[in-house]
Design a protein around this motif. Structure first.
Motif, PDB file in Angstrom:
ATOM      1  N   TRP A  67     -17.314   5.207   4.994  1.00 26.40           N
ATOM      2  CA  TRP A  67     -17.268   5.010   6.433  1.00 26.40           C
ATOM      3  C   TRP A  67     -18.683   4.997   6.984  1.00 26.40           C
ATOM      4  CZ3 TRP A  67     -19.622   8.991   8.920  1.00 26.40           C
ATOM      5  CH2 TRP A  67     -19.672  10.202   8.257  1.00 26.40           C
ATOM      6  N   VAL A  68     -18.814   4.349   8.115  1.00 25.99           N
ATOM      7  CA  VAL A  68     -20.074   4.275   8.840  1.00 25.99           C
ATOM      8  C   VAL A  68     -19.768   4.631  10.283  1.00 25.99           C
ATOM      9  CG1 VAL A  68     -21.863   2.717   9.693  1.00 25.99           C
ATOM     10  CG2 VAL A  68     -21.055   2.499   7.345  1.00 25.99           C
ATOM     11  N   GLN A  69     -20.590   5.464  10.876  1.00 23.93           N
ATOM     12  CA  GLN A  69     -20.422   5.814  12.278  1.00 23.93           C
ATOM     13  C   GLN A  69     -21.649   5.328  13.029  1.00 23.93           C
ATOM     14  OE1 GLN A  69     -19.711   9.975  12.963  1.00 23.93           O
ATOM     15  NE2 GLN A  69     -18.544   9.541  14.795  1.00 23.93           N
ATOM     16  N   ARG A  77     -14.491   2.066   9.325  1.00 20.14           N
ATOM     17  CA  ARG A  77     -13.981   2.543   8.041  1.00 20.14           C
ATOM     18  C   ARG A  77     -13.886   1.346   7.117  1.00 20.14           C
ATOM     19  NH1 ARG A  77     -11.984   7.054   6.573  1.00 20.14           N
ATOM     20  NH2 ARG A  77     -11.709   7.938   8.619  1.00 20.14           N
ATOM     21  N   ARG A  78     -14.399   1.460   5.923  1.00 20.77           N
ATOM     22  CA  ARG A  78     -14.332   0.359   4.993  1.00 20.77           C
ATOM     23  C   ARG A  78     -14.098   0.897   3.596  1.00 20.77           C
ATOM     24  NH1 ARG A  78     -17.823   1.851   1.893  1.00 20.77           N
ATOM     25  NH2 ARG A  78     -19.957   2.200   2.385  1.00 20.77           N
ATOM     26  N   LEU A 111     -12.984  -4.204   6.458  1.00 19.30           N
ATOM     27  CA  LEU A 111     -13.546  -3.485   7.587  1.00 19.30           C
ATOM     28  C   LEU A 111     -12.484  -3.248   8.655  1.00 19.30           C
ATOM     29  CD1 LEU A 111     -16.002  -4.700   6.100  1.00 19.30           C
ATOM     30  CD2 LEU A 111     -17.103  -4.894   8.280  1.00 19.30           C
ATOM     31  N   VAL A 112     -12.415  -2.008   9.137  1.00 22.01           N
ATOM     32  CA  VAL A 112     -11.484  -1.638  10.190  1.00 22.01           C
ATOM     33  C   VAL A 112     -12.250  -0.773  11.174  1.00 22.01           C
ATOM     34  CG1 VAL A 112      -9.354  -0.414  10.741  1.00 22.01           C
ATOM     35  CG2 VAL A 112      -9.545  -1.657   8.578  1.00 22.01           C
ATOM     36  N   TYR A 113     -12.204  -1.138  12.441  1.00 20.52           N
ATOM     37  CA  TYR A 113     -12.903  -0.359  13.473  1.00 20.52           C
ATOM     38  C   TYR A 113     -11.930   0.598  14.132  1.00 20.52           C
ATOM     39  CZ  TYR A 113     -16.897  -3.442  13.149  1.00 20.52           C
ATOM     40  OH  TYR A 113     -17.987  -4.121  12.696  1.00 20.52           O
ATOM     41  N   GLY A 114     -12.420   1.757  14.527  1.00 22.35           N
ATOM     42  CA  GLY A 114     -11.589   2.723  15.228  1.00 22.35           C
ATOM     43  C   GLY A 114     -12.420   3.887  15.731  1.00 22.35           C
ATOM     44  N   PRO A 115     -11.804   4.801  16.471  1.00 19.37           N
ATOM     45  CA  PRO A 115     -12.534   5.954  17.011  1.00 19.37           C
ATOM     46  C   PRO A 115     -12.928   6.939  15.938  1.00 19.37           C
ATOM     47  CG  PRO A 115     -10.216   6.049  17.634  1.00 19.37           C
ATOM     48  CD  PRO A 115     -10.420   4.779  16.887  1.00 19.37           C
ATOM     49  N   SER A 135     -21.191  -5.694  10.783  1.00 18.80           N
ATOM     50  CA  SER A 135     -20.185  -6.116   9.805  1.00 18.80           C
ATOM     51  C   SER A 135     -20.838  -6.847   8.637  1.00 18.80           C
ATOM     52  CB  SER A 135     -19.142  -7.019  10.465  1.00 18.80           C
ATOM     53  OG  SER A 135     -18.426  -6.298  11.438  1.00 18.80           O
ATOM     54  N   TRP A 136     -21.780  -7.755   8.934  1.00 18.58           N
ATOM     55  CA  TRP A 136     -22.441  -8.475   7.848  1.00 18.58           C
ATOM     56  C   TRP A 136     -23.253  -7.509   6.976  1.00 18.58           C
ATOM     57  CZ3 TRP A 136     -22.396 -11.454   4.159  1.00 18.58           C
ATOM     58  CH2 TRP A 136     -23.538 -11.817   3.456  1.00 18.58           C
TER      59      TRP A 136
END
Length: 155
Positions: free
Chosen positions: A124-126, A6-7, A151-155, A140-141
């Motif tokens: 968001w990107v999945q 999620r960004r 940038l935050v990573y999660g399920p 990320s880059w």
């Protein structure tokens, strides 16, 4: 397994730009991987301009001293090590993780583009992954160079 990145973005087009870059590299990997010199013509100028300068080529006969580099790395604090990982990637460093030839890591990448969009919290990107955690630096880059932030990573 899937992960969701999620960004929040200053531009509604950043997930679209990131998707275009990922599809360019993935599509070419199935055909014939271009020589490095061709990539500035294959990728958009804005992406190339956001990449860090390429490292200087060693002088003829000069070799990379891996032991000296490792000694320097080991004396860095965790904060200094994290700072090394921040900032723009060189184009060659980024492409290395997509390159499917024996010179690159593309055949051993741990994520693949799945889907992207926007919602009330931003873009968001999945991605599909081989597990958690996964090697997410190249992703990320890609997102940062495309205009994504926080940038935050999660399920």
């Amino acid at each position: 397994m899937a992960a969701r990145l999620r960004r929040w973005s200053t531009s509604s087009g950043s997930s679209r730009r990131a998707r275009a870059r990922a599809s360019t590299t993935e599509g070419l990997g199935r055909v014939s991987w271009p020589a490095f010199e061709r990539w500035p013509q294959l990728l958009p100028a804005w992406f190339i301009q956001r990449c860090a300068p390429e490292p200087a080529e060693p002088e003829p006969g000069e070799t990379f001293d891996a032991e000296a580099w490792l000694r320097q790395w080991r004396v860095l604090t965790p904060e200094q090590r994290a700072a090394v990982d921040q900032g723009p990637w060189s184009l060659s460093g980024w492409l290395y993780y997509f390159d499917p030839t024996e010179e690159g890591m593309g055949d051993d990448r741990s994520w693949w583009w799945w889907h992207a969009g926007t919602d009330e919290s931003g873009g968001w990107v999945q991605v599909a992954t081989t597990g958690w955690p996964f090697g997410s630096g190249s992703l990320s880059w890609l997102i940062e160079a495309s205009g994504g932030t926080d940038l935050v990573y999660g399920p």
